[in-house]
Design a protein around this motif. Structure first.
Motif, PDB file in Angstrom:
ATOM      1  N   LYS A  30      10.687 105.535  92.003  1.00  0.00           N
ATOM      2  CA  LYS A  30      10.525 105.271  93.241  1.00  0.00           C
ATOM      3  C   LYS A  30       9.612 106.481  93.751  1.00  0.00           C
ATOM      4  CE  LYS A  30      13.597 105.586  96.383  1.00  0.00           C
ATOM      5  NZ  LYS A  30      14.764 105.526  97.139  1.00  0.00           N
ATOM      6  N   PHE A  89       4.570 102.845  93.448  1.00  0.00           N
ATOM      7  CA  PHE A  89       5.824 101.968  93.792  1.00  0.00           C
ATOM      8  C   PHE A  89       6.329 102.547  95.307  1.00  0.00           C
ATOM      9  CE2 PHE A  89       5.888 101.625  89.290  1.00  0.00           C
ATOM     10  CZ  PHE A  89       6.195 100.184  89.078  1.00  0.00           C
ATOM     11  N   GLN A  90       5.242 102.743  96.046  1.00  0.00           N
ATOM     12  CA  GLN A  90       5.619 102.986  97.628  1.00  0.00           C
ATOM     13  C   GLN A  90       5.216 102.334  98.545  1.00  0.00           C
ATOM     14  OE1 GLN A  90       4.991 107.490  98.043  1.00  0.00           O
ATOM     15  NE2 GLN A  90       6.591 108.002  96.399  1.00  0.00           N
ATOM     16  N   GLU A  91       4.603 101.234  98.151  1.00  0.00           N
ATOM     17  CA  GLU A  91       4.302  99.912  99.188  1.00  0.00           C
ATOM     18  C   GLU A  91       3.926  98.729  98.382  1.00  0.00           C
ATOM     19  OE1 GLU A  91       0.338 101.644 100.204  1.00  0.00           O
ATOM     20  OE2 GLU A  91      -0.630 101.132  98.398  1.00  0.00           O
ATOM     21  N   ASN A 103       5.309  96.110  94.984  1.00  0.00           N
ATOM     22  CA  ASN A 103       5.879  97.170  93.870  1.00  0.00           C
ATOM     23  C   ASN A 103       7.078  97.868  94.760  1.00  0.00           C
ATOM     24  OD1 ASN A 103       4.081  96.335  92.071  1.00  0.00           O
ATOM     25  ND2 ASN A 103       2.612  98.229  92.678  1.00  0.00           N
ATOM     26  N   LEU A 104       7.042  98.184  95.984  1.00  0.00           N
ATOM     27  CA  LEU A 104       8.060  98.961  96.674  1.00  0.00           C
ATOM     28  C   LEU A 104       9.137  98.041  96.706  1.00  0.00           C
ATOM     29  CD1 LEU A 104       9.332 101.002  98.367  1.00  0.00           C
ATOM     30  CD2 LEU A 104       7.922 100.311 100.385  1.00  0.00           C
ATOM     31  N   LYS A 105       9.048  96.582  97.046  1.00  0.00           N
ATOM     32  CA  LYS A 105       9.796  95.490  97.035  1.00  0.00           C
ATOM     33  C   LYS A 105      10.807  95.530  96.053  1.00  0.00           C
ATOM     34  CE  LYS A 105       7.735  92.898 100.797  1.00  0.00           C
ATOM     35  NZ  LYS A 105       7.371  91.583 101.325  1.00  0.00           N
TER      36      LYS A 105
END
Length: 286
Positions: free
Chosen positions: A93, A98-100, A103-105
């Motif tokens: 994370k 993976f911060q938006e 991919n974040l979800k």
């Protein structure tokens, strides 16, 4: 950059000459430094390639990395190695990829699952799942995606386990409605998960006929897409509902079908569980 430089027979010092320091070239090749557009343009001209080449390579590596992470997450979850998965999630994370967006979800979804199983904090997990589908809702042209629906389904399952039945049922139905609105579904198992969760909820709230119909719909869908995924569970659910409705002979047949499917999958744990529950629901003499 390193590969192209070596193919050109050029040293770091030769590449850096007139552009930047050799130390910078070394850092760029080790991915410790991101070059400015001006420097990258000069390097590209010296190496005889278009500057877009590097962006295309970077995008290719990005997609490869994202897919490998998602495959590993799904693999660990399938094996129920939640402690190992949780450590992996907390590490991943931090990555910018993976911060938006979706991919974040995806990360939030599996982090919540880990919190539920590892920290045993179901309320915290539930709040995190509620957050997932609402990320990026204000973006222009936003529409719910498959991962939103999967998060909503996990939330409904967790609410069912916590006895928050009305909200659970509402989220199961919302997930089904949103799934129908998608122009294309890549994971056909999503609908099976929703149907099974809702069927379980109906059984637990004594709506046996409704659960029976949903379970039979799930079995038909398994046949349609030619999968054994959840088929044994649906057959068991049919048996449990028929037993609760007093239709014991039909229930026994459903339990037998469930056991057969789990045997085909070499899942002896579920075979044993089905037989134990069958004895409890029908009595050992039936």
């Amino acid at each position: 950059m390193k590969n192209i430089r070596k193919r050109a027979g050029m040293s770091q010092k030769e590449l850096a000459a007139g552009i930047c320091s050799q130390a910078q070239i070394s850092k760029i090749e080790k991915d410790d430094e991101i070059p400015s557009a001006i420097i990258l343009n000069e390097i590209s001209k010296k190496l005889g390639v278009d500057m877009n080449y590097f962006f295309d390579i970077q995008q290719s590596h990005k997609i490869e990395y994202i897919n490998s992470v998602k495959n590993e997450v799904i693999h660990l979850e399938k094996l129920k190695k939640y402690n190992e998965l949780y450590e992996y999630i907390l590490k991943v994370k931090k990555n910018p990829f993976f911060q938006e967006g979706k991919n974040l979800k995806f990360i939030i979804w599996h982090e919540a699952i880990c919190i539920h199983y590892v920290e045993k904090d179901s309320l915290k997990a539930m709040e995190l799942l509620k957050q997932g589908p609402h990320l990026n809702l204000n973006e222009k042209g936003h529409r719910y995606s498959e991962v939103d629906i999967q998060i909503m389904t996990s939330l409904a399952v967790l609410q069912k386990e916590l006895g928050i039945n009305e909200e659970s049922e509402s989220n199961f139905h919302k997930a089904l409605d949103l799934l129908k609105q998608l122009p294309k579904v890549s994971d056909q198992n999503i609908e099976l998960k929703i149907l099974f969760g809702l069927a379980q909820l109906y059984t637990e709230t004594n709506r046996f006929q409704d659960s029976l119909l949903l379970s039979q719909k799930g079995i038909r869908l398994c046949d349609e897409i030619e999968t054994l995924y959840l088929l044994g569970h649906f057959q068991y659910q049919v048996g449990e509902n028929l037993a609760k409705l007093g239709r014991h002979n039909e229930a026994k047949q459903a339990f037998n079908r469930s056991c057969l499917i789990f045997q085909l999958q070499d899942n002896q744990q579920y075979v044993k569980l089905v037989k134990e529950n069958e004895d409890e629901l029908l009595g050992t003499n039936n």
